[in-house]
Design an enzyme around this catalytic site. Sequence first.
Site, mmCIF file in Angstrom:
data_model
loop_
_atom_site.group_PDB
_atom_site.id
_atom_site.type_symbol
_atom_site.label_atom_id
_atom_site.label_comp_id
_atom_site.label_asym_id
_atom_site.label_seq_id
_atom_site.Cartn_x
_atom_site.Cartn_y
_atom_site.Cartn_z
ATOM 1 N N LYS A 107 89.967 64.091 60.810
ATOM 2 C CA LYS A 107 89.656 62.666 60.580
ATOM 3 C C LYS A 107 89.732 61.935 61.904
ATOM 4 C CE LYS A 107 88.689 60.054 57.000
ATOM 5 N NZ LYS A 107 88.060 60.503 55.733
HETATM 6 P P1 NAD Z 1 82.952 50.968 53.206
HETATM 7 O O1 NAD Z 1 83.348 50.438 54.531
HETATM 8 O O2 NAD Z 1 81.529 51.294 52.952
HETATM 9 O O3 NAD Z 1 83.414 49.926 52.056
HETATM 10 C C1 NAD Z 1 84.739 49.497 51.927
HETATM 11 C C2 NAD Z 1 84.769 48.391 50.884
HETATM 12 O O4 NAD Z 1 86.131 48.014 50.660
HETATM 13 C C3 NAD Z 1 84.033 47.130 51.304
HETATM 14 O O5 NAD Z 1 83.376 46.582 50.178
HETATM 15 C C4 NAD Z 1 85.184 46.203 51.733
HETATM 16 O O6 NAD Z 1 84.850 44.824 51.628
HETATM 17 C C5 NAD Z 1 86.230 46.605 50.726
HETATM 18 N N1 NAD Z 1 87.583 46.200 51.084
HETATM 19 C C6 NAD Z 1 88.205 46.296 52.286
HETATM 20 N N2 NAD Z 1 89.429 45.751 52.212
HETATM 21 C C7 NAD Z 1 89.600 45.325 50.941
HETATM 22 C C8 NAD Z 1 90.648 44.666 50.248
HETATM 23 N N3 NAD Z 1 91.792 44.350 50.853
HETATM 24 N N4 NAD Z 1 90.457 44.346 48.930
HETATM 25 C C9 NAD Z 1 89.292 44.657 48.303
HETATM 26 N N5 NAD Z 1 88.275 45.281 48.915
HETATM 27 C C10 NAD Z 1 88.422 45.595 50.221
HETATM 28 O O7 NAD Z 1 83.887 52.218 52.936
HETATM 29 P P2 NAD Z 1 83.618 53.499 52.022
HETATM 30 O O8 NAD Z 1 82.938 54.508 52.856
HETATM 31 O O9 NAD Z 1 83.059 53.098 50.709
HETATM 32 O O10 NAD Z 1 85.113 54.012 51.842
HETATM 33 C C11 NAD Z 1 85.994 53.396 50.918
HETATM 34 C C12 NAD Z 1 87.127 54.357 50.597
HETATM 35 O O11 NAD Z 1 86.571 55.562 50.076
HETATM 36 C C13 NAD Z 1 87.970 54.768 51.800
HETATM 37 O O12 NAD Z 1 89.304 54.964 51.379
HETATM 38 C C14 NAD Z 1 87.361 56.092 52.212
HETATM 39 O O13 NAD Z 1 88.280 56.903 52.916
HETATM 40 C C15 NAD Z 1 87.013 56.655 50.855
HETATM 41 N N6 NAD Z 1 85.973 57.684 50.902
HETATM 42 C C16 NAD Z 1 84.701 57.388 51.291
HETATM 43 C C17 NAD Z 1 83.753 58.389 51.331
HETATM 44 C C18 NAD Z 1 82.326 58.133 51.726
HETATM 45 O O14 NAD Z 1 81.511 59.061 51.658
HETATM 46 N N7 NAD Z 1 81.971 56.929 52.106
HETATM 47 C C19 NAD Z 1 84.102 59.721 50.975
HETATM 48 C C20 NAD Z 1 85.393 59.975 50.570
HETATM 49 C C21 NAD Z 1 86.324 58.959 50.532
#
Ligand code: NAD
Length: 414
Positions: free
Chosen positions: A103
């Site tokens: 990561k």
């Molecule tokens: P992203 O940046 O696309 O979206 C994050 C979202 O969370 C945004 O809508 C943001 O406004 C919101 N957010 C941030 N702080 C917040 C808060 N305090 N309260 C409410 N909403 C809040 O990120 P993502 O890629 O969707 O990732 C989100 C989570 O999913 C992370 O924990 C990431 O590790 C996990 N994840 C993502 C993927 C992927 O393929 N994108 C894969 C596995 C895990």
Amino acid sequence: MGELVSAARKRLFDAMKKAGVDSEACEVLKYPQETVAASIPLRRDDGSLELVKAWRCRYSALLGPTKGGIRYHPTTSADEVALLAFLMTVKCALMELPFGGGKGGIQIDPSSLSPHENERLTRSMTGAFRQVFGPDRDIPAPDMGTGPTEMAIIADSFSDGEGARRAHVVTGKPPVLGGLTGRTGATGDGAFIALETLAEAVGLTEPGRIALQGYGSGGRRFARVAADAGWTIVAVADSRGTAFNADGLDLDALDEAKEAGEGVADAKGVEAQEAEAVLETGCDLLVPAALGGQIDEDMVGRLDCRAILEIANGPVVPSADQALREREIPVIPDLLANAGGVVVSWLEWVQGRTEMPLGEEEVRDRLTDRMTSRAKAVREEVGKLDCDLRTAAYALAGKRLAEALRASGAAAYR
Ligand code: NAD
């Protein structure tokens, strides 16, 4: 070693103990294999200079080259990056992928970056981690605050340094540059497949009400797929606020607000609430899809849901596990629930190595097969060990890591 990683590691080691696995893998997984910290100079558009902190952690390469996203977030830290790299190690083992876990994180608010600043920072970061990254060594992907554009910049910058095209050093690229169209939606799609496969196990046999925290690449897609399947999305939060509608939110209106640069709570036809309110919303399924560490013991007492699906990494802190068991709120754990992204990343990596294009349907079928079969394996392990879904997922992953160590000998740990 930070507290976050120690607590998550304890989940793995406890599950291995429960499954009767006594292995040197516990010793080998005690600390990350390699962590590189870098300070990256960022030249802002106004001419000023800032030094930005960044980390890349390869937690374990026992099962293959390390795989894991890169996060751009103002509060990311060495400890958080190590925790997420550990989770990737366990997730890739659970999903039976040929990868170890890694990561990366850059301590920056991505919304503060202009496109040119973003490009300069991403290119400098690639330079700083050039010795770490590699298509057979460590393969980044998107995470919070990063997406296809950043992956394209890393691929280009890394290839420049190699003097040859090495686009498969990253996954999650734009399709025209070697990505897969299904990658962006893969995490949300995979989460829904995990939910459908385990619906009975978590007592949700009929589509019900969903409260969703996070409307980014993981959460947004999940909301759309779940709504299409008949679930009612009653609350959605982003970092700026929560949109609520007891009769079900109009996702098109939320998307319009996001496209216009607004928050979900600014969308038409919604009741606007504080961002934190989403976690306490009355619903059948709570889906944290934003930050880690959101549900601690105190928050468990305030939850008003019947089950939790973890799209975010680590949204339930380990010290809250027992309180959730006592309240009989089952959790479909992150290791499984959000693994769709890395499954499709694996397919993209294979496509990059072979130059043999994969069609959308093939990608979709392989994602469905892998998510369904591993969710079923977790359900069977619950029956064997008489434990919760998370313990079962960790036990399966732990057994595979132990088997890999046994099969390859210490020399494989390099
Ligand atoms: P992203 O940046 O696309 O979206 C994050 C979202 O969370 C945004 O809508 C943001 O406004 C919101 N957010 C941030 N702080 C917040 C808060 N305090 N309260 C409410 N909403 C809040 O990120 P993502 O890629 O969707 O990732 C989100 C989570 O999913 C992370 O924990 C990431 O590790 C996990 N994840 C993502 C993927 C992927 O393929 N994108 C894969 C596995 C895990």
